[in-house]
Design a protein around this motif. Structure first.
Motif, short mmCIF file in Angstrom:
data_model
loop_
_atom_site.label_atom_id
_atom_site.label_comp_id
_atom_site.label_asym_id
_atom_site.label_seq_id
_atom_site.Cartn_x
_atom_site.Cartn_y
_atom_site.Cartn_z
N GLU A 146 -5.66 -10.69 -5.92
CA GLU A 146 -6.47 -9.55 -6.35
C GLU A 146 -5.61 -8.39 -6.86
OE1 GLU A 146 -9.93 -10.37 -2.95
OE2 GLU A 146 -8.53 -8.70 -2.76
N ASP A 147 -4.40 -8.25 -6.31
CA ASP A 147 -3.55 -7.10 -6.65
C ASP A 147 -2.12 -7.58 -6.87
OD1 ASP A 147 -2.59 -4.53 -7.00
OD2 ASP A 147 -2.48 -4.08 -4.86
N PRO A 148 -1.88 -8.38 -7.92
CA PRO A 148 -0.53 -8.93 -8.14
C PRO A 148 0.46 -7.83 -8.51
CG PRO A 148 -1.94 -9.37 -10.02
CD PRO A 148 -2.82 -8.77 -8.97
N GLY A 149 1.71 -8.06 -8.16
CA GLY A 149 2.76 -7.11 -8.54
C GLY A 149 2.93 -5.94 -7.60
N ASN A 150 2.17 -5.93 -6.50
CA ASN A 150 2.31 -4.85 -5.52
C ASN A 150 3.44 -5.22 -4.55
OD1 ASN A 150 2.06 -3.06 -3.31
ND2 ASN A 150 -0.13 -2.79 -3.74
N HIS A 189 2.68 -6.01 -0.76
CA HIS A 189 2.13 -7.33 -0.41
C HIS A 189 3.25 -8.37 -0.33
CE1 HIS A 189 -1.48 -5.22 -1.04
NE2 HIS A 189 -1.67 -5.50 -2.32
N ASP A 190 4.19 -8.31 -1.26
CA ASP A 190 5.32 -9.25 -1.23
C ASP A 190 6.15 -9.06 0.04
OD1 ASP A 190 4.84 -10.53 -3.75
OD2 ASP A 190 5.58 -8.73 -4.74
N TYR A 191 6.35 -7.80 0.40
CA TYR A 191 7.09 -7.51 1.65
C TYR A 191 6.37 -8.12 2.85
CZ TYR A 191 7.81 -4.76 5.90
OH TYR A 191 7.98 -4.37 7.20
N ASN A 192 5.07 -7.91 2.97
CA ASN A 192 4.33 -8.44 4.11
C ASN A 192 4.30 -9.97 4.12
OD1 ASN A 192 3.47 -6.05 5.50
ND2 ASN A 192 2.10 -5.62 3.80
N LEU A 193 4.22 -10.57 2.96
CA LEU A 193 4.27 -12.03 2.88
C LEU A 193 5.64 -12.53 3.35
CD1 LEU A 193 2.71 -14.58 2.04
CD2 LEU A 193 3.68 -14.31 -0.26
N GLY A 194 6.70 -11.81 2.97
CA GLY A 194 8.04 -12.18 3.44
C GLY A 194 8.16 -12.11 4.95
N VAL A 195 7.54 -11.10 5.56
CA VAL A 195 7.58 -10.97 7.02
C VAL A 195 6.94 -12.19 7.69
CG1 VAL A 195 6.69 -9.65 8.98
CG2 VAL A 195 7.66 -8.45 7.02
N GLU A 196 5.81 -12.66 7.13
CA GLU A 196 5.14 -13.82 7.72
C GLU A 196 5.98 -15.08 7.55
OE1 GLU A 196 2.62 -13.55 9.61
OE2 GLU A 196 2.28 -11.44 9.13
N TYR A 197 6.60 -15.26 6.37
CA TYR A 197 7.49 -16.41 6.18
C TYR A 197 8.68 -16.35 7.14
CZ TYR A 197 5.32 -18.35 1.95
OH TYR A 197 4.47 -18.96 1.07
N LEU A 198 9.20 -15.14 7.35
CA LEU A 198 10.33 -14.98 8.27
C LEU A 198 9.90 -15.36 9.69
CD1 LEU A 198 13.28 -14.02 8.48
CD2 LEU A 198 12.42 -11.72 8.89
N ARG A 199 8.70 -14.95 10.08
CA ARG A 199 8.18 -15.30 11.41
C ARG A 199 8.03 -16.80 11.57
NH1 ARG A 199 2.95 -11.99 12.82
NH2 ARG A 199 4.46 -10.30 12.66
N MET A 200 7.72 -17.49 10.48
CA MET A 200 7.54 -18.95 10.50
C MET A 200 8.87 -19.69 10.41
SD MET A 200 4.32 -19.05 7.86
CE MET A 200 4.36 -20.82 7.64
N LEU A 217 13.13 -14.86 1.81
CA LEU A 217 14.13 -14.17 0.99
C LEU A 217 13.59 -13.88 -0.41
CD1 LEU A 217 17.00 -13.11 0.58
CD2 LEU A 217 17.71 -15.45 0.01
N ARG A 218 12.92 -14.86 -1.01
CA ARG A 218 12.36 -14.65 -2.35
C ARG A 218 11.34 -13.50 -2.35
NH1 ARG A 218 13.08 -20.38 -2.90
NH2 ARG A 218 11.04 -20.81 -1.96
N LYS A 249 11.75 -10.03 -4.39
CA LYS A 249 10.73 -9.64 -5.35
C LYS A 249 10.18 -8.24 -5.03
CE LYS A 249 6.31 -11.13 -7.33
NZ LYS A 249 5.20 -12.12 -7.23
N SER A 250 9.94 -7.99 -3.73
CA SER A 250 9.45 -6.68 -3.31
C SER A 250 10.45 -5.59 -3.67
CB SER A 250 9.18 -6.67 -1.80
OG SER A 250 8.76 -5.41 -1.36
N TRP A 251 11.73 -5.84 -3.38
CA TRP A 251 12.77 -4.84 -3.64
C TRP A 251 12.87 -4.51 -5.13
CZ3 TRP A 251 15.35 -1.55 -0.72
CH2 TRP A 251 16.48 -0.92 -1.24
N SER A 252 12.72 -5.52 -5.97
CA SER A 252 12.84 -5.30 -7.41
C SER A 252 11.68 -4.48 -7.96
CB SER A 252 12.92 -6.64 -8.15
OG SER A 252 11.67 -7.34 -8.02
#
Length: 588
Positions: free
Chosen positions: A198-202, A205-216, A223-224, A228-231
C-alpha cells in the motif's frame, strides 16, 4: 488554568494474563482508562471493567492505527497516554506523569521503553518512544502496524516541541514465551507485507520488516531491508535512523562481513558521536579480528563516554557494567587475570544483581589456586548487607564448586545473629561436596538439624553405617532407586533428582571413590540409553547434568596435572585449558 487530565488508551485481545498488572501500574497516574477490545474470548473485558475502564468494542480490520484511533475518539482527557497490555509504568514514573501533564509549550513526551528479552535472563534494551501527547482531534495514528503519532503531530504543527523524560515503561512482550504464544512474528510479517504494497518506498516499513527478519534469524533478508531503509532516509532527521545503522552492523557481524561492519560503524560514529553502542560494536569487531588491544582501548573510551544519550535506542549497561564485563573477558583472553578480576568486580559494583562476572571471579581464583582470597575479596569489594544476600553469594560459590571458600565463610559467619540450623546443615554438605567425607560424616552424626531422610541419603552416599546399622552398597542401591523411578512413571527423575545424582557423582570424584564414580556413570548412561522414549521429557536435563559432572571430573584431573606440571609454561598451559572449560557462568 484547570488541572490537565490524562486518558490511558489501549487496544487489547485476550490479555487476561497481562492486563491486570498494566492497569494496576497506572492507578493514580491517569484520570480515565479507554480499552479498545478487538474480539477477546477470555476475561479481558471483565477485568478491564473491574478497573473502571470504558470499553470500546472494535471489529479487527488488520489495522493497528484504526484501532488506536477508535480509542482516541472515545477519550475525554487533555493528554493521551498509550500502552499495551504487556507494559507497566514504573512506580516513580506513575507519580511523575500528572506533573508532566501540567507543563505548557510541550506537545508530546518521549518515555523510556525498557524491553525485556529472553525469558527473564535476557538483557534489557532501552528505547525512547513518543507515548504521551496532547489530545487534539487532528492528531491521528498512521500505519497498519508499528503505528506512529509523531508524523501526524508534526504535519499539523511544524513548530511542535517534544520533551524527553526519564519515565520508564517496562515492556515484557519481547520475551520468547510471549512472542511464540501469540505468533507475533507471523502476524507482523503479514501486516508489513500488506502495508509495503500500500505504501511502497517508505523506509520505516523496510526497517520494521528487517527487524522481523532479524528476529527470525533470516540475516541476509534482514540486511537487505536495513540497507534499503538506510538508502531512503535522511540520517540526520529521522529518529530511528541510528537503529537502522546499528541493526545493519549487527547483520554484517553475524554474517562474518567484518570489513563492511567496520566501514558502517565508522559512518555511524561520524553521524552519532554520542552513541556508545557503536563503540561496543567496534570493540567486538576489533577483538574478533584479533586486535584485542585496540578493542580494549575502545571499551575504555566507552566507559569514559558512559551510557548513550537519551535520544538513542540502547542496551542497559553499555557504558557501565556491560562494558566492564567485556573488558574482563578480553583481559582473560590475553591472560591478564588480575585485570579481569578487577573489571568483573567493578561490573558487579555497578549492578549487584549481575551474576556472570561473579562466576568468572570465582572461576579465575579457583583455577589460579587463590580460592582462599574469595572470602576476603567478597568482604572488601562487595556490599553484603543481609543474610539473604550472603546465602545468594554462598549459592554462587557452591555452583562454582568453591567449597573451601564456602566453609571459610560459614566458619566466620557462625554467630548468634545467624540462623544456626542453616549453617549446621550447610557445613557437612560443603565438606561432603569437597570430598572430605570423614569430616562430613562426623558433622552429620553431631547435627540435630538434618531430617532422617537427609541423613539416610548422606549416610548411603558416604557408604557408612546408617541409623539401622546396616552397611549400604552404593551400586545396588542406585540401580534399585532409578529402576523404581522407571516403574513409577519416572516421577522421581525430575530436575531435582538429576541434580542430586550430579552432586553425588562429583562428590564421589572429589573423594577419590572411583568404584562409586564408575557405578554412577554406568547407571546414568544406562538410563539415558535404554529409556529414550520414556525419558523424552527429562533426558535433556539428565544429559546436561551428566555432561556438567563429566567436565567437573575432567577439571579435577587437570587440577592434579597442574599441580604436578614441570615449569611455568606447562602450568600456564593447563591453566589456560581449565579457564576455557564449559563451567557455570551465571546465565540462566
Amino acid at each position: 488554568m484547570p488541572s490537565q487530565t490524562i486518558s490511558l488508551c489501549m487496544i487489547v485481545k485476550d490479555e487476561e494474563q497481562m492486563l491486570p498488572a498494566c492497569l494496576e501500574s497506572v492507578q493514580g497516574a491517569v484520570d480515565e482508562i479507554i480499552v479498545v477490545d478487538t474480539g477477546s474470548t477470555d476475561n479481558t473485558v471483565q477485568l478491564a471493567e473491574s478497573y473502571g475502564a470504558s470499553i470500546v468494542h472494535f471489529t479487527w480490520s488488520h489495522d493497528f492505527a484504526a484501532a488506536r484511533n477508535a480509542g482516541l475518539e472515545a477519550a475525554a482527557g487533555d493528554w493521551i497516554l498509550f500502552l499495551d497490555a504487556d507494559e507497566r509504568i514504573d512506580e516513580q514514573g506513575a507519580r511523575e506523569l500528572p506533573i508532566w501533564a501540567q507543563q505548557d509549550g510541550i506537545e508530546g513526551y518521549f518515555l523510556q521503553i525498557h524491553n525485556y528479552t529472553g525469558n527473564g535472563s535476557g538483557g534489557v534494551t532501552i528505547n525512547p518512544v513518543l507515548r504521551m501527547f496532547r489530545h487534539r482531534p487532528e492528531y491521528r495514528f498512521q500505519g497498519r502496524i508499528h503505528e506512529q503519532i509523531a508524523e501526524s503531530i508534526v504535519s499539523q504543527r511544524t513548530e511542535a516541541h517534544f520533551h524527553m523524560t526519564d519515565v520508564i515503561i517496562h515492556h515484557y512482550g519481547y520475551s520468547e514465551t510471549i512472542v511464540s504464544a501469540k505468533n507475533k512474528v507471523n502476524r507482523n510479517m503479514e501486516l508489513l507485507q500488506q502495508i509495503i504494497e500500500e505504501d511502497p518506498g517508505n523506509p520505516f516499513h523496510d526497517y520494521n520488516l528487517g527487524v522481523e527478519y532479524l528476529r527470525m534469524g533470516e540475516l541476509q533478508q534482514a540486511l537487505r531491508c536495513f540497507q534499503k531503509s538506510w538508502s531512503g532516509l535522511d540520517p540526520a532527521r529521522v529518529s530511528y535512523a541510528h537503529l537502522v545503522l546499528k541493526y545493519e552492523v549487527r547483520c554484517l557481524q553475524a554474517l562474518g562481513q567484518w570489513g563492511e561492519a567496520m566501514e558502517k560503524i565508522a559512518e555511524g560514529r561520524r553521524l552519532y558521536p554520542g552513541y556508545t553502542d557503536l563503540l561496543h560494536a567496534e570493540a567486538f569487531t576489533q577483538n574478533t579480528l584479533g586486535r584485542t588491544e585496540e578493542a580494549e582501548k575502545i571499551l575504555q573510551e566507552a566507559l569514559h563516554m558512559g551510557p548513550a544519550a537519551e535520544m538513542y535506542h540502547t542496551e542497559e549497561g553499555i557504558g557501565t557494567f556491560q562494558t566492564l564485563y567485556m573488558l574482563g573477558q578480553y583481559a582473560e583472553q590475553r591472560e591478564a587475570l588480575e585485570e579481569a578480576v578487577d573489571a568483573y568486580v567493578e561490573a558487579v559494583r555497578y549492578k549487584p544483581s549481575l551474576l556472570p562476572p561473579l562466576y568468572r571471579i570465582c572461576r579465575i581464583l579457583q583455577v589460579t589456586r587463590q580460592e582462599e582470597r574469595l572470602p576476603e575479596l567478597i568482604e572488601a569489594r562487595f556490599r553484603i548487607e543481609s543474610q539473604e544476600a550472603m546465602w545468594k553469594m554462598i549459592g554462587i560459590l557452591n555452583d562454582s564448586r568453591c567449597y573451601l571458600a564456602v566453609l571459610s565463610i560459614l566458619q566466620e559467619w557462625d554467630q548468634p545473629s545467624v540462623l544456626h540450623k542453616t549453617i549446621h546443615v550447610s557445613k557437612p554438605m560443603a565438606r561432603w561436596r569437597s570430598g572430605d567425607w570423614e569430616s562430613a560424616a562426623r558433622l552429620l552424626h553431631e547435627n540435630p538439624d538434618f531430617s532422617e531422610q537427609e541423613k539416610d541419603w548422606l549416610m548411603w552416599s558416604l557408604d557408612i553405617p546408617s541409623g539401622a546399622g546396616k552397611k549400604q552398597v552404593f551400586k545396588d542401591q542406585a540401580i534399585l532407586l532409578i529402576e523404581q523411578g522407571i516403574d513409577k512413571e519416572l516421577k522421581p527423575l525430575t530436575e531435582e533428582t538429576w541434580s542430586s545424582f550430579a552432586e553425588l557423582l562429583e562428590a564421589a570424584d572429589h573423594a577419590g571413590k572411583r568404584e562409586m564414580f564408575v557405578g554412577i556413570t554406568g547407571v546414568w548412561r544406562s538410563i539415558l540409553e535404554k529409556n529414550r522414549e520414556a525419558l523424552s521429557e527429562t533426558a535433556l536435563v539428565g544429559t546436561k547434568k551428566y555432561v556438567s559432572s563429566m567436565v567437573s571430573a575432567a577439571d579435577g584431573h587437570l587440577s592434579a596435572i597442574q599441580t604436578q606440571a614441570n615449569g611455568d609454561v606447562n602450568t600456564r598451559l593447563v591453566q589456560h585449558i581449565r579457564l576455557r572449560l564449559p563451567w557455570p557462568d551465571g546465565f540462566r
